[in-house]
Design a protein around this motif. Structure first.
Motif, PDB file in Angstrom:
ATOM      1  N   ALA A  13      27.314  55.778   1.267  1.00 17.09           N
ATOM      2  CA  ALA A  13      27.542  55.865   2.718  1.00 17.09           C
ATOM      3  C   ALA A  13      26.231  55.571   3.442  1.00 17.09           C
ATOM      4  O   ALA A  13      25.139  55.821   2.921  1.00 17.09           O
ATOM      5  CB  ALA A  13      28.066  57.249   3.075  1.00 17.09           C
ATOM      6  N   ARG A  15      23.004  55.608   5.796  1.00 17.07           N
ATOM      7  CA  ARG A  15      22.066  56.658   6.206  1.00 17.07           C
ATOM      8  C   ARG A  15      22.456  57.157   7.590  1.00 17.07           C
ATOM      9  O   ARG A  15      22.917  56.391   8.426  1.00 17.07           O
ATOM     10  CB  ARG A  15      20.636  56.114   6.266  1.00 17.07           C
ATOM     11  N   THR A  17      24.884  59.158   8.302  1.00 14.55           N
ATOM     12  CA  THR A  17      26.291  59.560   8.426  1.00 14.55           C
ATOM     13  C   THR A  17      26.518  60.980   7.918  1.00 14.55           C
ATOM     14  O   THR A  17      27.579  61.545   8.142  1.00 14.55           O
ATOM     15  CB  THR A  17      27.229  58.593   7.659  1.00 14.55           C
ATOM     16  N   TYR A  18      25.508  61.546   7.246  1.00 14.93           N
ATOM     17  CA  TYR A  18      25.573  62.922   6.753  1.00 14.93           C
ATOM     18  C   TYR A  18      24.343  63.657   7.257  1.00 14.93           C
ATOM     19  O   TYR A  18      23.251  63.091   7.290  1.00 14.93           O
ATOM     20  CB  TYR A  18      25.626  62.965   5.213  1.00 14.93           C
ATOM     21  N   ASP A  21      20.812  63.888   3.903  1.00 11.76           N
ATOM     22  CA  ASP A  21      20.887  62.611   3.181  1.00 11.76           C
ATOM     23  C   ASP A  21      21.248  62.799   1.711  1.00 11.76           C
ATOM     24  O   ASP A  21      21.858  61.917   1.104  1.00 11.76           O
ATOM     25  CB  ASP A  21      19.556  61.855   3.308  1.00 11.76           C
ATOM     26  N   ARG A  24      25.017  62.146   0.746  1.00  4.54           N
ATOM     27  CA  ARG A  24      25.727  60.874   0.910  1.00  4.54           C
ATOM     28  C   ARG A  24      26.393  60.458  -0.403  1.00  4.54           C
ATOM     29  O   ARG A  24      25.726  60.296  -1.412  1.00  4.54           O
ATOM     30  CB  ARG A  24      24.770  59.762   1.348  1.00  4.54           C
ATOM     31  N   ARG A  58      25.170  60.783  -4.656  1.00  2.40           N
ATOM     32  CA  ARG A  58      25.465  59.402  -5.038  1.00  2.40           C
ATOM     33  C   ARG A  58      24.985  59.074  -6.465  1.00  2.40           C
ATOM     34  O   ARG A  58      25.636  58.328  -7.185  1.00  2.40           O
ATOM     35  CB  ARG A  58      24.899  58.423  -4.016  1.00  2.40           C
TER      36      ARG A  58
END
Length: 165
Positions: A13, A15, A17-18, A21, A24, A58
């Motif tokens: 996802a 950077r 967006t959470y 980090d 993600r 991730r």
């Protein structure tokens, strides 16, 4: 010589967006491509005695995909593989590893750290020239004896597009 495979996590996802980090995850495309890379590595008859992964989501997801793809029976978190982790922690760990059984290792982490780690293992210092693409692989042959720092040999550097084609 044992082989060490440095594998970057798949597409994650964006950077920002959470809130954290570290949380993600892989995107649907990242999951799909990472599974395809894992399947290709399996057809190349790769097998890892152990997979060590960054603790970030991730990277953990990537390690799980590699394991579920039949590339290893086990994986574990290795905190030094988080961004800005210390290669010397891995070198200490590797120095204490029982190598009598042989077997290749895989490290799942992040760029630029994986490129820097590879450069340090090859040349004894990071030179900021090797780039590991998302779900890409660097293969290093580690020395049978002595320290790996500055003594590894690069035998493979491939982006995922060459594994997916």
């Amino acid at each position: 010589m044992p082989n060490l495979y440095l594998i970057r996590h798949g597409i994650a996802a964006d950077r920002g967006t959470y809130a954290n980090d570290d949380d993600r995850p892989l995107t649907a495309e990242g999951d799909r491509k990472t599974r395809q890379v894992a399947a290709r590595l399996k057809t190349l008859k790769l097998r890892f005695d152990r997979i060590l992964s960054s603790p970030l989501v991730r990277a953990r997801q990537t390690a799980e995909i590699l394991q579920s793809g039949g590339l290893s029976s086990r994986w574990e978190i290795f905190p030094a593989l988080a961004p800005d982790g210390d290669l010397r922690e891995w070198i200490d760990w590797y120095g204490n590893l029982d190598k009598s059984a042989g077997g290749d290792l895989a490290l799942v982490g992040h760029q630029p750290d994986l490129g820097d780690w590879a450069e340090s293992l090859i040349w004894g210092e990071a030179r900021d020239v090797l780039v590991v693409k998302k779900a890409g692989v660097i293969g290093l042959a580690l020395p049978d004896t002595g320290p790996p720092l500055g003594n590894a040999q690069l035998f493979w550097l491939t982006p995922p597009k060459f594994l997916l084609g």
